[in-house]
Enzyme design. Structure first.
Site, PDB file in Angstrom:
ATOM      1  N   SER A  37     -15.156 -10.367  75.966  1.00  0.00           N
ATOM      2  CA  SER A  37     -16.399  -9.723  76.387  1.00  0.00           C
ATOM      3  C   SER A  37     -16.354  -9.314  77.863  1.00  0.00           C
ATOM      4  CB  SER A  37     -17.566 -10.663  76.100  1.00  0.00           C
ATOM      5  OG  SER A  37     -18.804 -10.021  76.290  1.00  0.00           O
ATOM      6  N   GLU A  58      -7.366  -0.103  84.677  1.00  0.00           N
ATOM      7  CA  GLU A  58      -7.384   1.352  84.536  1.00  0.00           C
ATOM      8  C   GLU A  58      -7.917   2.096  85.768  1.00  0.00           C
ATOM      9  OE1 GLU A  58      -7.914   1.281  79.653  1.00  0.00           O
ATOM     10  OE2 GLU A  58      -9.361   2.360  80.889  1.00  0.00           O
ATOM     11  N   LYS A  87     -13.539  -8.325  72.107  1.00  0.00           N
ATOM     12  CA  LYS A  87     -14.980  -8.203  71.815  1.00  0.00           C
ATOM     13  C   LYS A  87     -15.502  -7.004  72.600  1.00  0.00           C
ATOM     14  CE  LYS A  87     -19.451 -10.585  72.119  1.00  0.00           C
ATOM     15  NZ  LYS A  87     -20.111  -9.652  73.049  1.00  0.00           N
TER      16      LYS A  87
END
Length: 504
Positions: free
Chosen positions: A325, A336, A350
């Site tokens: 999560s 990224e 998740k």
């Protein structure tokens, strides 16, 4: 002629009398007639309603109109149970069950209805502390699965691992339970014991653990400075105050000359989305994406980094199967949008966001409101984030908990003895072949352990000797951490490269 005239005169007199009588009748009867008809209608209606409502054989079924017709079936079912079930029903319990059924029908392990008592427990887990064993769990395919134990909790000390499946609590099967229902059984007052039966991959037999409940402080940020001024910072969950805690720790390490960062998100089950965004904002350049959030009706909404304090230091992120999560959101943002390397094992996976709504009676509705995407638009749900550098835990890190109340000695054979032999082998005590057979080599290894730990040298593995064995292994796991070692290696190389570029 006289008689004829006489007859005509009599007929005229009779006609006048008839007209007078008729006039008198019309003038006297309308009010009485109307009242009589009104009374007749009332009596007829009352008799009809009585017959339809209380008669054994109803001519027609009278239903209470409802504003939303889709609930007619639900009302009919409730009324039928209320009237014809062989016992009196508990209205509140039945209604709670109906709401639970709606959430079960979603097939979403992250959406759940919490009755008042369950809601209170859920809310307490978001406070500064609560009492229990300290493990984040979720329902998956009908089973309660451990996402990760909380750092320094009874669950972690007992050897609970991510992906463990809890089969029973105090002998009661919890298959089919929701996560909140299972938590209600597992939690309890400090000092009380709870007995769990665990299914773990790689083990043919279930593992039984007895864990003493304790206060579980919700401290979410831990850290220490490694050699080379590399800050090792671990986030164990994302609470309302986590971003603030993290910011303060970063300021402290900056004053101490911090040159690089290892952000440890292993076994972090997640928490508040905003906390993850706040920490990412300390590293992601202004205007670059941190995360994308998409609900069912719209395009993904991009959350971009804002202006403010930014740390431009070499950073590596540690993840494993217990990272879920919000920890995955932070890891993906740093990977990224910052270029950080991810080290460890594939994360949990998740990719959804939940909201909690409170009802008037104190109950909670927790439901998935959106899915989140990485800065590049990837959805990692049920796939996880694959590390750039894969480093597995050593095999001895997943060995099962040994029950100190059991006595293991020469001549016995069991899976627990095999696990004990593997522990002794990892610690260098040379127990011979780890085959589950307690032989003279095993006895000698146990005596050597007892000698070093200043225990009575009986050669029998039980009680304090069992605790000493597991404590020694726990220390080794922390000291000989190959994932942390690899992360440190990468950060050190980045610091060296950055220094050379500056000198040139």
């Amino acid at each position: 002629m006289d008689e004829q005239k006489k007859d005509e005169m009599e007929q005229q007199e009779q006609a006048k009398a008839d007209v007078k009588l008729a006039g008198r009748f019309i003038q006297m009867k309308p009010f009485k007639f109307i009242m009589l008809m009104f009374l007749t209608i009332l009596i007829t209606a009352a008799l009809t309603i009585f017959a339809l409502t209380f008669g054994e054989e109803k001519i027609v079924e009278v239903k209470i109109p409802v504003e939303r017709s889709e609930f007619t079936k639900l009302y009919d079912a409730f009324d039928l149970l209320k009237k014809e079930y062989y016992q009196d029903i508990d209205d509140e319990q039945v209604i709670n069950g109906a709401i639970n059924g709606m959430f079960d029908a979603l097939g979403d392990p992250y959406s759940d209805y919490m009755a008042k008592e369950e809601a209170e427990q859920f809310n307490s887990s978001l406070s500064s502390s609560f009492q229990g064993i300290g493990a984040e769990v979720q329902e998956r395919n009908g089973f309660i699965t451990v996402v990760s134990p909380i750092k320094n909790s009874p669950a972690e000390k007992a050897g609970i691992l991510p992906q463990d499946i809890i089969l029973t609590v105090d002998g009661k099967s919890i298959q089919g339970f929701s996560a909140t229902e299972a938590v209600a059984l597992i939690r309890g007052e400090k000092g009380t014991a709870v007995k769990l039966t665990i299914k773990r991959d790689g083990h043919t037999e279930p593992i039984t653990l007895t864990i003493i409940r304790d206060d579980i402080p919700v401290e979410t940020v831990y850290g220490h400075m490694l050699e080379g001024n590399i800050a090792h910072i671990q986030i164990t969950s994302f609470s309302e105050n986590t971003a603030e805690e993290f910011t303060k720790m970063m300021s402290t390490y900056e004053e101490q000359g911090m040159k690089g960062i290892i952000l440890d998100l292993r076994q972090d089950p997640g928490g508040y989305l905003k906390a993850a965004e706040g920490i990412a904002d300390l590293f992601v350049p202004e205007g670059k994406p941190i995360v994308q959030v998409q609900n069912k009706d719209g395009e993904p909404q991009v959350v971009n980094a804002t202006s403010g304090k930014k740390y431009q230091l070499p950073i590596t992120v540690l993840v494993d199967g217990g990272s879920a999560s919000a920890s995955e959101i932070l890891a993906a943002a740093l990977k990224e949008s910052v270029g950080a390397k991810i080290v460890g094992e594939t994360s949990f996976g998740k990719g959804t966001v939940q909201n909690v709504a409170s009802l008037k009676d104190g109950s909670n509705l927790k439901f998935t409101m959106a899915k989140w995407l990485t800065p590049n638009g990837n959805w990692i749900h049920e796939k996880g984030i694959a590390p750039d550098v894969k480093v597995a835990y050593p095999s001895y890190a997943s060995l099962p908990y040994l029950n100190p109340s059991l006595e293991m000695k020469e001549g016995m054979q069991s899976d627990s003895i095999k696990a004990a032999e593997q522990m002794l082998e990892a610690l260098g005590y040379e127990p011979g072949k780890a085959d589950g057979q307690f032989d003279n080599y095993t006895t000698r290894a146990v005596k050597k352990l007892q000698e070093e730990k200043k225990l009575e040298e009986t050669g029998v593995l039980t009680g304090d000797t069992t605790y000493a064995l597991m404590d020694a292994l726990r220390v080794k796991i922390k000291q000989d951490d190959p994932q942390l070692g690899k992360a440190k290696e990468l950060v050190t190389a980045s610091i060296t490269e950055q220094t050379e570029d500056t000198n040139n």
